[in-house]
Scaffold this motif. Structure first.
Motif, short mmCIF file in Angstrom:
data_model
loop_
_atom_site.label_atom_id
_atom_site.label_comp_id
_atom_site.label_asym_id
_atom_site.label_seq_id
_atom_site.Cartn_x
_atom_site.Cartn_y
_atom_site.Cartn_z
N LEU A 1 35.75 56.09 36.10
CA LEU A 1 37.01 55.68 35.46
C LEU A 1 36.89 55.62 33.95
O LEU A 1 37.85 55.94 33.24
N ASP A 2 35.75 55.19 33.45
CA ASP A 2 35.58 55.10 32.00
C ASP A 2 35.70 56.48 31.35
O ASP A 2 36.39 56.65 30.33
N ARG A 3 35.03 57.45 31.93
CA ARG A 3 35.08 58.82 31.38
C ARG A 3 36.48 59.41 31.55
O ARG A 3 36.98 60.09 30.65
N ALA A 4 37.11 59.15 32.69
CA ALA A 4 38.47 59.65 32.91
C ALA A 4 39.42 59.09 31.86
O ALA A 4 40.26 59.82 31.30
N PHE A 5 39.29 57.81 31.57
CA PHE A 5 40.14 57.18 30.55
C PHE A 5 39.94 57.83 29.19
O PHE A 5 40.91 58.12 28.48
N GLU A 6 38.69 58.11 28.84
CA GLU A 6 38.41 58.74 27.55
C GLU A 6 39.04 60.13 27.46
O GLU A 6 39.61 60.49 26.41
N LEU A 7 38.95 60.90 28.54
CA LEU A 7 39.52 62.25 28.53
C LEU A 7 41.04 62.21 28.43
O LEU A 7 41.65 62.99 27.68
N PHE A 8 41.68 61.31 29.18
CA PHE A 8 43.14 61.19 29.11
C PHE A 8 43.57 60.76 27.70
O PHE A 8 44.54 61.30 27.15
N ARG A 9 42.85 59.80 27.15
CA ARG A 9 43.23 59.30 25.81
C ARG A 9 43.08 60.39 24.75
O ARG A 9 43.93 60.52 23.86
N TYR A 10 42.00 61.17 24.85
CA TYR A 10 41.79 62.24 23.87
C TYR A 10 42.90 63.27 23.96
O TYR A 10 43.48 63.68 22.94
N ALA A 11 43.22 63.71 25.19
CA ALA A 11 44.27 64.72 25.35
C ALA A 11 45.64 64.17 25.00
O ALA A 11 46.51 64.90 24.51
N ALA A 12 45.86 62.88 25.24
CA ALA A 12 47.15 62.26 24.94
C ALA A 12 47.37 62.12 23.44
O ALA A 12 48.50 62.28 22.95
N THR A 13 46.32 61.84 22.69
CA THR A 13 46.46 61.62 21.26
C THR A 13 46.27 62.91 20.45
O THR A 13 47.09 63.25 19.60
N TYR A 14 45.19 63.65 20.75
CA TYR A 14 44.88 64.83 19.95
C TYR A 14 45.80 66.00 20.29
O TYR A 14 46.31 66.69 19.41
N PHE A 15 46.01 66.23 21.59
CA PHE A 15 46.86 67.34 22.02
C PHE A 15 48.31 66.93 22.25
O PHE A 15 49.16 67.80 22.46
N ARG A 16 48.57 65.63 22.31
CA ARG A 16 49.91 65.10 22.61
C ARG A 16 50.45 65.66 23.93
O ARG A 16 51.62 65.99 24.05
N ASN A 17 49.56 65.76 24.89
CA ASN A 17 49.91 66.34 26.18
C ASN A 17 50.63 65.32 27.05
O ASN A 17 50.15 64.20 27.24
N ALA A 18 51.77 65.71 27.63
CA ALA A 18 52.59 64.77 28.40
C ALA A 18 51.88 64.33 29.69
O ALA A 18 51.98 63.16 30.09
N ASP A 19 51.17 65.24 30.34
CA ASP A 19 50.44 64.86 31.56
C ASP A 19 49.39 63.80 31.23
O ASP A 19 49.22 62.82 31.96
N PRO B 1 45.81 77.45 18.00
CA PRO B 1 47.11 76.91 18.45
C PRO B 1 47.55 77.45 19.80
O PRO B 1 48.18 76.73 20.58
N ARG B 2 47.21 78.70 20.11
CA ARG B 2 47.59 79.28 21.40
C ARG B 2 46.75 78.72 22.54
O ARG B 2 47.11 78.88 23.72
N GLU B 3 45.64 78.05 22.21
CA GLU B 3 44.75 77.52 23.25
C GLU B 3 44.95 76.03 23.49
O GLU B 3 44.32 75.47 24.39
N ARG B 4 45.78 75.39 22.71
CA ARG B 4 45.89 73.93 22.80
C ARG B 4 46.38 73.47 24.16
O ARG B 4 45.85 72.52 24.74
N SER B 5 47.40 74.11 24.70
CA SER B 5 47.93 73.71 26.00
C SER B 5 46.89 73.89 27.09
O SER B 5 46.72 73.03 27.97
N MET B 6 46.17 75.02 27.04
CA MET B 6 45.14 75.30 28.02
C MET B 6 44.02 74.27 27.94
O MET B 6 43.55 73.75 28.95
N ALA B 7 43.58 73.96 26.72
CA ALA B 7 42.50 72.99 26.53
C ALA B 7 42.93 71.61 27.04
O ALA B 7 42.16 70.93 27.73
#
Length: 301
Positions: free
Chosen positions: A172-190, A142-148
């Motif tokens: 762009l395809d790989r960038a989209f995958e990374l943004f989607r993963y961080a947006a859904t799994y980590f719920r990261n605002a960026d 949990p302490r590493e989620r923001s960093m990851a």
């Protein structure tokens, strides 16, 4: 046999050989003994007057030794927070090579920002990529989620834009995958904001206004100023609702974004967008925006 004993022995033999008759057979032995004496004198026990000054090996600072990667991580962070960013690099590298994700992230940020080291996007990308590879299969503490999540976004941005000087090709395809993963799994605002922009721009994915607005709202509710500004602009212009403008709500989000950046470098577009909307809004829209803003802040607090 010591050096001085060898010298005495050599001289004695040389004198003894010289006392013999200088026959043809004895001459080479005499010359050899004398030459050997000179050789020993010169290299085994040189005269003080001919002594060369001692040459010292260059003094080098030994690399710091650490008990383990975690100890190196602590030492590196302590040096960094003490204001000696350059001194922290060796310890952080040791920790990073030992698998400490926080050290990898810190070095990535330092190289990306030129903080204590020369800016190097290739090295930053390398360190961030290690984190992405690790946490693509392992759940972070949990302490590493923001960093990851930050590392996923950083690699996504490098791949979205590409960096020719660092030999990073756009993907762009790989960038989209990374943004989607961080947006859904980590719920990261960026990540949610950048994912929304890709949907809105049709970059790496088919353009989808509804999806873009949905991700913008999630990021905006977390206080992400860029997401608030884009969302507010779309609401104010009517693009968000298929032509039905939500001027008061749009002005509220633009004002929130404007107050958050407070003239920060590179965010002039937010200031300009809020000023333009405020100038064109009616008095009724302004009053309604103030009321919405008060309700929003009250609910958040």
């Amino acid at each position: 046999m010591s050096g001085r004993t060898m010298v005495a022995w050599a001289h004695k033999n040389a004198i003894s050989a010289a006392s013999q008759k200088p026959g043809r057979a004895m001459l080479p032995a005499c010359l050899f003994a004398a030459s050997f004496a000179m050789f020993v004198t010169a290299f085994v026990d040189p005269a003080p007057a001919l002594d060369a000054p001692a040459v010292r090996a260059p003094e080098t600072s030994p690399l710091p030794m650490f008990k383990n990667p975690r100890a190196a991580l602590r030492a590196g962070l302590e040096s960094y927070h003490a204001g000696d960013a350059s001194a922290s690099v060796a310890a952080l590298r040791y920790a990073a090579e030992g698998g400490e994700a926080l050290a990898q992230w810190k070095l990535g940020r330092m190289y990306a920002d030129g903080d204590g080291v020369g800016r190097d996007d290739a090295k930053a990308y390398e360190y961030f990529s290690r984190i992405v590879e690790h946490f693509a299969e392992a759940d972070p503490d949990p302490r590493e989620r923001s960093m990851a999540a930050n590392a996923f976004v950083a690699v996504g941005l490098y791949l979205r834009d590409g960096v020719p000087s660092a030999r990073i090709e756009p993907d762009l395809d790989r960038a989209f995958e990374l943004f989607r993963y961080a947006a859904t799994y980590f719920r990261n605002a960026d990540a949610q904001y950048h994912l929304a922009r890709m949907y809105l721009d049709g970059a790496g994915v088919k353009r989808d206004l509804r999806q873009g607005m949905s991700w913008l709202e999630l990021a905006a509710r977390k206080g992400h100023p860029q997401a608030q500004a884009v969302l507010g602009g779309l609401m104010y212009s009517g693009e968000a609702g298929g032509g039905a403008a939500q001027k008061a709500r749009g002005l509220m989000y633009l004002t929130l974004a404007r107050d958050a950046v407070a003239g920060g470098a590179g965010e002039q577009w937010i200031i300009d967008a809020q000023a333009k909307a405020l100038a064109s809004a009616s008095d009724a829209d302004r009053r309604a925006a103030v009321a919405l803003l008060e309700d929003y802040l009250r609910a958040r607090n």
